[in-house]
Design a protein around this motif. Sequence first.
Motif, PDB file in Angstrom:
ATOM      1  N   ALA A  25       0.840  -1.195   0.000  1.00 53.09           N
ATOM      2  CA  ALA A  25       0.000   0.000   0.000  1.00 53.09           C
ATOM      3  C   ALA A  25       0.880   1.253   0.000  1.00 53.09           C
ATOM      4  O   ALA A  25       2.089   1.183   0.224  1.00 53.09           O
ATOM      5  N   ARG A  26       0.247   2.373  -0.216  1.00 48.88           N
ATOM      6  CA  ARG A  26       1.010   3.623  -0.306  1.00 48.88           C
ATOM      7  C   ARG A  26       1.644   4.005   1.034  1.00 48.88           C
ATOM      8  O   ARG A  26       2.788   4.457   1.091  1.00 48.88           O
ATOM      9  N   TYR A  27       0.891   3.785   2.117  1.00 56.46           N
ATOM     10  CA  TYR A  27       1.382   4.122   3.454  1.00 56.46           C
ATOM     11  C   TYR A  27       1.260   2.910   4.360  1.00 56.46           C
ATOM     12  O   TYR A  27       0.430   2.022   4.137  1.00 56.46           O
ATOM     13  N   SER A  28       2.060   2.883   5.421  1.00 53.98           N
ATOM     14  CA  SER A  28       2.095   1.717   6.305  1.00 53.98           C
ATOM     15  C   SER A  28       0.828   1.587   7.147  1.00 53.98           C
ATOM     16  O   SER A  28       0.428   0.473   7.489  1.00 53.98           O
ATOM     17  N   SER A  29       0.189   2.708   7.497  1.00 53.27           N
ATOM     18  CA  SER A  29      -1.054   2.675   8.278  1.00 53.27           C
ATOM     19  C   SER A  29      -1.788   4.003   8.112  1.00 53.27           C
ATOM     20  O   SER A  29      -1.253   4.959   7.564  1.00 53.27           O
ATOM     21  N   LYS A  30      -3.004   4.040   8.645  1.00 53.25           N
ATOM     22  CA  LYS A  30      -3.791   5.281   8.542  1.00 53.25           C
ATOM     23  C   LYS A  30      -3.249   6.376   9.459  1.00 53.25           C
ATOM     24  O   LYS A  30      -3.639   7.533   9.342  1.00 53.25           O
ATOM     25  N   PHE A  31      -2.353   5.983  10.376  1.00 48.26           N
ATOM     26  CA  PHE A  31      -1.758   6.956  11.288  1.00 48.26           C
ATOM     27  C   PHE A  31      -0.416   7.474  10.782  1.00 48.26           C
ATOM     28  O   PHE A  31       0.277   8.205  11.493  1.00 48.26           O
ATOM     29  N   SER A  32      -0.048   7.099   9.573  1.00 51.18           N
ATOM     30  CA  SER A  32       1.227   7.533   9.007  1.00 51.18           C
ATOM     31  C   SER A  32       1.266   9.050   8.845  1.00 51.18           C
ATOM     32  O   SER A  32       0.240   9.696   8.582  1.00 51.18           O
ATOM     33  N   LYS A  33       2.443   9.638   8.968  1.00 49.29           N
ATOM     34  CA  LYS A  33       2.601  11.085   8.776  1.00 49.29           C
ATOM     35  C   LYS A  33       2.475  11.482   7.312  1.00 49.29           C
ATOM     36  O   LYS A  33       2.343  12.669   6.992  1.00 49.29           O
ATOM     37  N   ARG A  34       2.543  10.501   6.412  1.00 51.25           N
ATOM     38  CA  ARG A  34       2.376  10.698   4.958  1.00 51.25           C
ATOM     39  C   ARG A  34       3.396  11.677   4.382  1.00 51.25           C
ATOM     40  O   ARG A  34       3.110  12.403   3.426  1.00 51.25           O
ATOM     41  N   ARG A  35       4.563  11.675   4.962  1.00 53.89           N
ATOM     42  CA  ARG A  35       5.635  12.521   4.438  1.00 53.89           C
ATOM     43  C   ARG A  35       6.359  11.806   3.302  1.00 53.89           C
ATOM     44  O   ARG A  35       6.726  12.413   2.303  1.00 53.89           O
ATOM     45  N   GLU A  76      11.535  15.817  -1.109  1.00 52.98           N
ATOM     46  CA  GLU A  76      12.380  16.121   0.054  1.00 52.98           C
ATOM     47  C   GLU A  76      13.112  14.852   0.471  1.00 52.98           C
ATOM     48  O   GLU A  76      12.513  13.767   0.525  1.00 52.98           O
ATOM     49  N   LEU A  77      14.387  14.955   0.758  1.00 54.22           N
ATOM     50  CA  LEU A  77      15.180  13.791   1.126  1.00 54.22           C
ATOM     51  C   LEU A  77      14.924  13.410   2.582  1.00 54.22           C
ATOM     52  O   LEU A  77      14.921  14.272   3.462  1.00 54.22           O
ATOM     53  N   PRO A  78      14.736  12.103   2.861  1.00 54.41           N
ATOM     54  CA  PRO A  78      14.586  11.674   4.256  1.00 54.41           C
ATOM     55  C   PRO A  78      15.939  11.665   4.965  1.00 54.41           C
ATOM     56  O   PRO A  78      16.988  11.779   4.330  1.00 54.41           O
ATOM     57  N   SER A  79      15.907  11.500   6.262  1.00 57.15           N
ATOM     58  CA  SER A  79      17.146  11.375   7.026  1.00 57.15           C
ATOM     59  C   SER A  79      17.595   9.907   7.003  1.00 57.15           C
ATOM     60  O   SER A  79      16.789   9.011   6.739  1.00 57.15           O
ATOM     61  N   PRO A  80      18.863   9.624   7.284  1.00 55.87           N
ATOM     62  CA  PRO A  80      19.327   8.218   7.328  1.00 55.87           C
ATOM     63  C   PRO A  80      18.541   7.371   8.319  1.00 55.87           C
ATOM     64  O   PRO A  80      18.244   6.201   8.051  1.00 55.87           O
ATOM     65  N   SER A  81      18.174   7.941   9.455  1.00 49.14           N
ATOM     66  CA  SER A  81      17.424   7.179  10.459  1.00 49.14           C
ATOM     67  C   SER A  81      16.034   6.808   9.956  1.00 49.14           C
ATOM     68  O   SER A  81      15.490   5.758  10.325  1.00 49.14           O
ATOM     69  N   THR A  82      15.448   7.653   9.106  1.00 49.64           N
ATOM     70  CA  THR A  82      14.126   7.350   8.541  1.00 49.64           C
ATOM     71  C   THR A  82      14.181   6.096   7.681  1.00 49.64           C
ATOM     72  O   THR A  82      13.305   5.224   7.767  1.00 49.64           O
ATOM     73  N   LEU A  83      15.211   5.981   6.842  1.00 52.25           N
ATOM     74  CA  LEU A  83      15.370   4.792   6.006  1.00 52.25           C
ATOM     75  C   LEU A  83      15.668   3.563   6.849  1.00 52.25           C
ATOM     76  O   LEU A  83      15.186   2.466   6.560  1.00 52.25           O
ATOM     77  N   CYS A  84      16.463   3.745   7.871  1.00 51.88           N
ATOM     78  CA  CYS A  84      16.798   2.623   8.756  1.00 51.88           C
ATOM     79  C   CYS A  84      15.548   2.094   9.448  1.00 51.88           C
ATOM     80  O   CYS A  84      15.331   0.877   9.522  1.00 51.88           O
ATOM     81  N   LYS A  85      14.693   2.986   9.926  1.00 56.40           N
ATOM     82  CA  LYS A  85      13.451   2.573  10.583  1.00 56.40           C
ATOM     83  C   LYS A  85      12.491   1.932   9.583  1.00 56.40           C
ATOM     84  O   LYS A  85      11.750   1.003   9.929  1.00 56.40           O
ATOM     85  N   ALA A  86      12.493   2.429   8.345  1.00 57.03           N
ATOM     86  CA  ALA A  86      11.634   1.836   7.307  1.00 57.03           C
ATOM     87  C   ALA A  86      12.051   0.394   7.025  1.00 57.03           C
ATOM     88  O   ALA A  86      11.206  -0.490   6.847  1.00 57.03           O
ATOM     89  N   PHE A  87      13.354   0.150   6.995  1.00 56.77           N
ATOM     90  CA  PHE A  87      13.856  -1.217   6.782  1.00 56.77           C
ATOM     91  C   PHE A  87      13.442  -2.133   7.932  1.00 56.77           C
ATOM     92  O   PHE A  87      13.103  -3.296   7.725  1.00 56.77           O
ATOM     93  N   ASN A  88      13.433  -1.604   9.162  1.00 56.02           N
ATOM     94  CA  ASN A  88      13.010  -2.395  10.316  1.00 56.02           C
ATOM     95  C   ASN A  88      11.529  -2.749  10.244  1.00 56.02           C
ATOM     96  O   ASN A  88      11.123  -3.826  10.686  1.00 56.02           O
TER      97      ASN A  88
END
Length: 270
Positions: A25-35, A76-88
């Motif tokens: 899906a486009r976002y992980s949940s309905k509570f996503s920040k949608r950034r 807009e570019l995400p931060s490295p921690s954002t990608l790391c959390k997405a992988f988790n």
Amino acid sequence: MQTLPKSRLLQFVEQAFHLAQRAVARYSSKFSKRRYTLHQHIVLLCLKVRKNTTYRTLLDELIEMPRIRRAINLDELPSPSTLCKAFNRLDMAVWRVLLNLSVTLLPTNGVVGIDASRFDRSRASIHYTKRTKLTIQQLKVTLLVDTRESAILDLHVTTTRKHDSQIAPSLIKRNAEKIATLLGDKGYDDQKIRALARDLDVRPLIKHREFSSLQKAWNARLDSDLYGQRSQSETVNSRLKRKYGVFVRSRRWWKQFRELALACLVHNLD
């Protein structure tokens, strides 16, 4: 000004973005920040593996890649921690779905080789570990590879020393509809594997361990041209290590499993 042709990197990104849109899906949940979308996260993670780099270096290079950013609608570019959390957050099941979808993009012929290889779980050099007498456990990775385009159909990863004959049945059952002929070396010489393959309408072409003249005769009767295609599995194992590294960067075993599944996905897309 003449329009520049698409680079292989841009084609890779577009293909990965298309697969991600089909898989999740486009976002992980309905509570996503949608950034950022899950599709963008998946593409960036694939791009990191393809370039065999770190999160920080990848994001630094993306600053100079406007065409890549436009291809995935990244303003807009995400931060490295954002990608790391997405992988988790992305489960192994998601990477398996993406891997299965990537196989549909490649022509296959049903002649499938099975082979195992080991990946290091640390960056420490072999020379260093021998001198300090350290024991660093390795991951055993078993791949199912279609011999036509070297597409990886499936993988099995374990931290144990489980024998090849114990791993093969689960891979065969999961991918029976994709396999017409199964090629394996003597490590898969097991009558249970042959019986299972025949029950699933798969032709087993596995070499016998030679303990008697009868087994030598069976090996001599193998279709040498067809069996010779088994080397494609070894080639793919070697290519994964040369292009994406001989070790996994993650420290936790479940992230290491996902990292290897991601590398197989990138191999198919690349």
